[in-house]
Design an enzyme around this catalytic site. Structure first.
Site, PDB file in Angstrom:
ATOM      1  N   LYS A  97      14.456   4.373 -11.635  1.00 17.55           N
ATOM      2  CA  LYS A  97      13.419   4.442 -10.611  1.00 17.55           C
ATOM      3  C   LYS A  97      13.475   3.231  -9.692  1.00 17.55           C
ATOM      4  CE  LYS A  97       8.479   4.716  -9.722  1.00 17.55           C
ATOM      5  NZ  LYS A  97       7.112   4.582 -10.244  1.00 17.55           N
TER       6      LYS A  97
ATOM      7  N   ASP B  39       0.885  -1.160   0.000  1.00 14.24           N
ATOM      8  CA  ASP B  39       0.000   0.000   0.000  1.00 14.24           C
ATOM      9  C   ASP B  39       0.917   1.201   0.000  1.00 14.24           C
ATOM     10  OD1 ASP B  39      -2.818   0.714  -0.057  1.00 14.24           O
ATOM     11  OD2 ASP B  39      -2.370   1.849   1.761  1.00 14.24           O
ATOM     12  N   SER B  40       0.699   2.075  -0.931  1.00 12.87           N
ATOM     13  CA  SER B  40       1.632   3.185  -1.099  1.00 12.87           C
ATOM     14  C   SER B  40       0.885   4.435  -1.527  1.00 12.87           C
ATOM     15  CB  SER B  40       2.704   2.828  -2.140  1.00 12.87           C
ATOM     16  OG  SER B  40       2.100   2.410  -3.352  1.00 12.87           O
TER      17      SER B  40
ATOM     18  N   ARG C 105       9.206   1.980  -3.263  1.00 16.25           N
ATOM     19  CA  ARG C 105       8.887   0.559  -3.367  1.00 16.25           C
ATOM     20  C   ARG C 105      10.165  -0.280  -3.333  1.00 16.25           C
ATOM     21  NH1 ARG C 105       5.357   1.367  -7.002  1.00 16.25           N
ATOM     22  NH2 ARG C 105       3.695   1.606  -5.468  1.00 16.25           N
TER      23      ARG C 105
END
Length: 208
Positions: A180, A69-70, A186
């Protein structure tokens, strides 16, 4: 010992990002698609929602499940949008609508007061079918930066086009996927999770 994970998401872009991150750091792992039910994300923190999703996937498949969950938290908004990031402009809002609403809300805020960070919580849930008694673990990653005044870049998803990582003059949507994956919230959460996954692989190997 190899591991098989179910990624508890139907977001194809997130699946691809996870596959790259996991593949680079744990090439012996097999990443499986999840076709089960969407859980009700009724938690009030990233951790609670990540666990809800991972528990649902583990119960549905009987396999080891990973879920994240971000979202983005903005300093002047008191850590909002936070867990509401994906539906900031409405329940079924597009990424573009969410980004535009956030930019509109910050239209009068100038630097250096546009600080923000991406946060990611990854939950690992191992069902009883894999390890007697089951097992759960949670890891967090944070990525500090500032919000741009307008979207730039075509990579990534969500708020990537308006997030400028600390030390960079480009948005995360202007980074290559490899760049990234080396820097993101993440990726940082998965790095924190990796020792636990290695211990899990050893434990399953010993039990087998």
């Amino acid at each position: 010992m190899s591991l098989e994970f179910v990624l508890a998401t139907h977001n194809a872009k997130k699946v691809r990002e996870f596959q790259r991150i996991i593949g680079e750091r744990m090439p012996q792992a097999a990443v499986l698609a999840y076709d089960g039910p969407e859980p009700v994300e009724e938690g009030v923190t990233f951790e609670e929602n990540a666990l809800i999703k991972a528990r649902t996937a583990a119960a549905h498949t009987g396999r080891i499940a990973l879920a994240d969950d971000s979202g983005i938290v903005v300093d002047v908004l008191g850590a909002a949008p936070g867990i509401l990031s994906s539906r900031w402009a409405g329940q079924d809002a597009s990424d573009e609508a969410n980004v535009q609403l956030l930019l509109d809300q910050l239209s009068d805020i100038r630097r250096p007061h546009r600080g923000a960070e991406f946060r990611c919580t990854i939950a690992l849930v191992v069902p009883d079918a894999v390890i007697r008694g089951g097992h759960e673990f949670v890891a967090e990653g944070r990525w500090r930066g500032n919000l741009a005044y307008e979207p730039r870049g075509s990579h990534g998803f969500g708020y990537d086009p308006i997030f400028e990582p600390d030390g960079r003059e480009i948005t995360s949507a202007e980074l290559t996927p490899d760049e990234k994956n080396a820097l993101s919230h993440r990726a940082r959460a998965f790095e924190a999770l990796l020792p636990e996954l290695e211990r899990l692989a050893t434990r399953i190997g010993d039990d087998g």
